[in-house]
Design a protein around this motif. Structure first.
Motif, PDB file in Angstrom:
ATOM      1  N   ARG A   1      13.041  64.179  41.534  1.00 48.49           N
ATOM      2  CA  ARG A   1      13.397  62.774  41.670  1.00 48.49           C
ATOM      3  C   ARG A   1      14.844  62.687  42.140  1.00 48.49           C
ATOM      4  NH1 ARG A   1       9.430  62.854  37.746  1.00 48.49           N
ATOM      5  NH2 ARG A   1       7.801  61.324  38.150  1.00 48.49           N
ATOM      6  N   LEU A   2      15.044  62.128  43.312  1.00 48.55           N
ATOM      7  CA  LEU A   2      16.369  62.064  43.921  1.00 48.55           C
ATOM      8  C   LEU A   2      17.095  60.800  43.472  1.00 48.55           C
ATOM      9  CD1 LEU A   2      15.283  63.145  47.507  1.00 48.55           C
ATOM     10  CD2 LEU A   2      16.164  64.591  45.663  1.00 48.55           C
ATOM     11  N   PRO A   3      18.406  60.833  43.418  1.00 45.15           N
ATOM     12  CA  PRO A   3      19.165  59.659  42.970  1.00 45.15           C
ATOM     13  C   PRO A   3      19.411  58.641  44.084  1.00 45.15           C
ATOM     14  CG  PRO A   3      20.667  61.479  43.356  1.00 45.15           C
ATOM     15  CD  PRO A   3      19.265  62.001  43.587  1.00 45.15           C
ATOM     16  N   HIS A   4      18.764  58.812  45.230  1.00 44.15           N
ATOM     17  CA  HIS A   4      19.021  57.936  46.366  1.00 44.15           C
ATOM     18  C   HIS A   4      17.739  57.689  47.159  1.00 44.15           C
ATOM     19  CE1 HIS A   4      18.751  61.588  48.776  1.00 44.15           C
ATOM     20  NE2 HIS A   4      19.569  62.142  47.904  1.00 44.15           N
ATOM     21  N   PHE A   5      17.816  56.751  48.072  1.00 42.93           N
ATOM     22  CA  PHE A   5      16.741  56.415  48.996  1.00 42.93           C
ATOM     23  C   PHE A   5      16.508  57.593  49.933  1.00 42.93           C
ATOM     24  CE2 PHE A   5      15.605  54.778  53.201  1.00 42.93           C
ATOM     25  CZ  PHE A   5      14.473  54.041  52.906  1.00 42.93           C
ATOM     26  N   LEU A   6      15.270  57.855  50.272  1.00 41.95           N
ATOM     27  CA  LEU A   6      14.924  58.920  51.204  1.00 41.95           C
ATOM     28  C   LEU A   6      14.186  58.277  52.375  1.00 41.95           C
ATOM     29  CD1 LEU A   6      14.932  62.008  51.575  1.00 41.95           C
ATOM     30  CD2 LEU A   6      12.713  62.041  50.464  1.00 41.95           C
ATOM     31  N   PRO A   7      14.772  58.260  53.557  1.00 45.20           N
ATOM     32  CA  PRO A   7      14.115  57.578  54.675  1.00 45.20           C
ATOM     33  C   PRO A   7      12.785  58.229  55.044  1.00 45.20           C
ATOM     34  CG  PRO A   7      16.151  58.645  55.392  1.00 45.20           C
ATOM     35  CD  PRO A   7      16.029  58.866  53.924  1.00 45.20           C
ATOM     36  N   SER A   8      11.826  57.404  55.391  1.00 46.87           N
ATOM     37  CA  SER A   8      10.531  57.939  55.816  1.00 46.87           C
ATOM     38  C   SER A   8      10.618  58.335  57.284  1.00 46.87           C
ATOM     39  CB  SER A   8       9.427  56.908  55.594  1.00 46.87           C
ATOM     40  OG  SER A   8       9.720  55.743  56.345  1.00 46.87           O
ATOM     41  N   GLY A   9       9.606  59.060  57.743  1.00 47.61           N
ATOM     42  CA  GLY A   9       9.554  59.435  59.141  1.00 47.61           C
ATOM     43  C   GLY A   9      10.214  60.759  59.456  1.00 47.61           C
ATOM     44  N   LEU A  10      10.557  61.544  58.450  1.00 43.28           N
ATOM     45  CA  LEU A  10      11.162  62.843  58.704  1.00 43.28           C
ATOM     46  C   LEU A  10      10.089  63.849  59.088  1.00 43.28           C
ATOM     47  CD1 LEU A  10      13.551  62.947  55.643  1.00 43.28           C
ATOM     48  CD2 LEU A  10      14.145  62.390  57.991  1.00 43.28           C
ATOM     49  N   HIS A  11      10.408  64.726  60.012  1.00 42.10           N
ATOM     50  CA  HIS A  11       9.505  65.811  60.393  1.00 42.10           C
ATOM     51  C   HIS A  11      10.088  67.117  59.875  1.00 42.10           C
ATOM     52  CE1 HIS A  11       6.863  63.519  62.995  1.00 42.10           C
ATOM     53  NE2 HIS A  11       7.930  62.882  63.394  1.00 42.10           N
ATOM     54  N   GLY A  12       9.224  68.068  59.580  1.00 44.94           N
ATOM     55  CA  GLY A  12       9.715  69.327  59.063  1.00 44.94           C
ATOM     56  C   GLY A  12       8.867  70.488  59.515  1.00 44.94           C
ATOM     57  N   SER A  13       9.398  71.676  59.326  1.00 39.30           N
ATOM     58  CA  SER A  13       8.639  72.888  59.566  1.00 39.30           C
ATOM     59  C   SER A  13       9.206  73.973  58.665  1.00 39.30           C
ATOM     60  CB  SER A  13       8.685  73.317  61.032  1.00 39.30           C
ATOM     61  OG  SER A  13      10.013  73.632  61.392  1.00 39.30           O
ATOM     62  N   PHE A  14       8.379  74.935  58.339  1.00 35.37           N
ATOM     63  CA  PHE A  14       8.816  76.055  57.521  1.00 35.37           C
ATOM     64  C   PHE A  14       8.809  77.294  58.382  1.00 35.37           C
ATOM     65  CE2 PHE A  14       7.983  79.776  54.955  1.00 35.37           C
ATOM     66  CZ  PHE A  14       9.016  79.686  54.042  1.00 35.37           C
ATOM     67  N   THR A  15       9.933  77.971  58.424  1.00 36.20           N
ATOM     68  CA  THR A  15      10.043  79.217  59.166  1.00 36.20           C
ATOM     69  C   THR A  15      10.670  80.245  58.249  1.00 36.20           C
ATOM     70  OG1 THR A  15      10.383  77.983  61.201  1.00 36.20           O
ATOM     71  CG2 THR A  15      10.980  80.299  61.244  1.00 36.20           C
ATOM     72  N   GLN A  16       9.983  81.334  58.026  1.00 35.44           N
ATOM     73  CA  GLN A  16      10.521  82.393  57.178  1.00 35.44           C
ATOM     74  C   GLN A  16      11.827  82.891  57.776  1.00 35.44           C
ATOM     75  OE1 GLN A  16       8.864  83.250  54.361  1.00 35.44           O
ATOM     76  NE2 GLN A  16      10.487  84.620  53.746  1.00 35.44           N
ATOM     77  N   GLY A  17      12.922  82.740  57.062  1.00 37.29           N
ATOM     78  CA  GLY A  17      14.210  83.231  57.539  1.00 37.29           C
ATOM     79  C   GLY A  17      14.761  82.454  58.709  1.00 37.29           C
TER      80      GLY A  17
END
Length: 181
Positions: free
Chosen positions: A146-162
């Motif tokens: 649970r974050l103490p602030h607003f988190l904007p929607s619409g973020l993109h992400g990817s996971f890359t090992q290292g």
């Protein structure tokens, strides 16, 4: 064309180790309305297990059919959907699959890992990060930040090992946001 769900889906993603190869598990943000014509905002995270009879490939995208009847229900042609809803006043972002350490890259256990999703709680106007076991989303988060602030929607992400080690310039420490304004 075969629909996989009756819900509207956004941000479909697969295990990046399977990118460009046949994949059975697709993770996506979907609306909470189980209807072929009506839709709403992305409030639910879904894992759709695609039946092999469809010949679905990671590059084909994720269309939605079948009739969904609960948190974990059968879909068309032997597929299955497993969903998690964080709450009635939440909006979810793009789910991101992270493989469990030690798993062989591209192994058959393409749901052997976690799904990380950013959520916006409209009631508290604060963000949350949910970490779900990819094998059973409907069991709820294994961790919820649970974050103490607003988190904007619409973020993109990817996971890359290292992935961060491959940056050519070092990344400095974070600065207070007022320094960027």
């Amino acid at each position: 064309d075969t629909n996989l769900l009756r819900r509207t889906g956004e941000f479909p993603s697969v295990d990046w180790a399977r990118n460009g190869r046949a994949a059975r598990c697709v993770y996506m943000a979907v609306d909470a309305i189980d209807d072929a014509r009506l839709w709403g905002p992305a409030q639910v995270v879904a894992k759709v297990t695609v039946p092999p009879t469809l010949g679905f490939r990671a590059s084909d995208g994720a269309a939605a059919a079948g009739r969904e009847a609960g948190p974990s229900a059968a879909t068309a042609e032997g597929g299955a959907a497993d969903v998690w809803e964080p709450g009635p006043r939440y909006i979810v972002g793009e789910p991101l699959f992270v493989p469990r350490p030690g798993r062989a890259a591209g192994s058959e256990g393409e749901d052997d890992g976690w799904v990380i999703v950013m959520c916006q709680n409209a009631e508290t106007e604060r963000g949350e990060v949910a970490i779900l076991d990819a094998r059973s989303l409907s069991q709820g988060p294994v961790a919820r930040l649970r974050l103490p602030h607003f988190l904007p929607s619409g973020l993109h992400g990817s996971f890359t090992q290292g992935g961060l080690e491959s940056l050519s310039a070092p990344v400095g420490p974070p600065r207070p946001i007022r320094e960027y304004v």
